[in-house]
Design a protein around this motif. Sequence first.
Motif, PDB file in Angstrom:
ATOM      1  N   GLN A   1       2.980  -0.759  -2.063  1.00 38.40           N
ATOM      2  CA  GLN A   1       1.744  -0.686  -2.850  1.00 38.40           C
ATOM      3  C   GLN A   1       1.148   0.710  -2.816  1.00 38.40           C
ATOM      4  OE1 GLN A   1       0.048  -3.230  -4.759  1.00 38.40           O
ATOM      5  NE2 GLN A   1       2.162  -3.911  -4.628  1.00 38.40           N
TER       6      GLN A   1
ATOM      7  N   ASP B   1      -3.101  -1.553  -7.476  1.00 41.10           N
ATOM      8  CA  ASP B   1      -4.147  -2.292  -6.781  1.00 41.10           C
ATOM      9  C   ASP B   1      -3.433  -3.428  -6.060  1.00 41.10           C
ATOM     10  OD1 ASP B   1      -6.056  -0.701  -7.970  1.00 41.10           O
ATOM     11  OD2 ASP B   1      -6.465  -2.118  -9.589  1.00 41.10           O
ATOM     12  N   ASN B   2      -3.757  -3.631  -4.841  1.00 40.10           N
ATOM     13  CA  ASN B   2      -3.103  -4.679  -4.050  1.00 40.10           C
ATOM     14  C   ASN B   2      -3.865  -5.985  -4.279  1.00 40.10           C
ATOM     15  OD1 ASN B   2      -1.740  -6.169  -2.166  1.00 40.10           O
ATOM     16  ND2 ASN B   2      -2.124  -4.773  -0.470  1.00 40.10           N
ATOM     17  N   ASP B   3      -3.779  -6.526  -5.499  1.00 43.89           N
ATOM     18  CA  ASP B   3      -4.657  -7.624  -5.888  1.00 43.89           C
ATOM     19  C   ASP B   3      -3.921  -8.857  -6.411  1.00 43.89           C
ATOM     20  OD1 ASP B   3      -3.742  -6.361  -8.164  1.00 43.89           O
ATOM     21  OD2 ASP B   3      -5.686  -6.275  -9.158  1.00 43.89           O
TER      22      ASP B   3
END
Length: 135
Positions: A35, A41-43
């Motif tokens: 990531q 975005d780590n979403d």
Amino acid sequence: MIYNLTIELVYADDWNVTIEIDSDFSLEDLHNVIQEAIEFDNDHMYEFYVARTERSRDREVFDSQGEEIYTTTLESLYPLPKARKLYYMFDYGDSWLFKITKSRKKPHDPVTDIHYPRIIKEVGEKPVQYPEWDE
């Protein structure tokens, strides 16, 4: 020990990155490294799986909801079974699929004063996670 891993997008142009990473990193740690390298975005949810090809139904899955993602280390995963590869799927909606390849280069001891993980090579343009679409 330090491994060299190449992470490449499966269904995209030519972006890939080679990193040096400690063999005791977990799959969760590897997720975070990827990531950071790709600057997403780590979403979203994600999973790793070991299979012959990216589309194989016969696969061993490590998903972000399971305990194995935190307890499976790179050292315990490698060497992979014969003719198997490691894949990382991020965001089931957009389906960002990466193939992870361990170099044949021998693992080595960490070098003093070098912070791992670290990017040692990057090729191509990073993809945009959320491109602006023309209407």
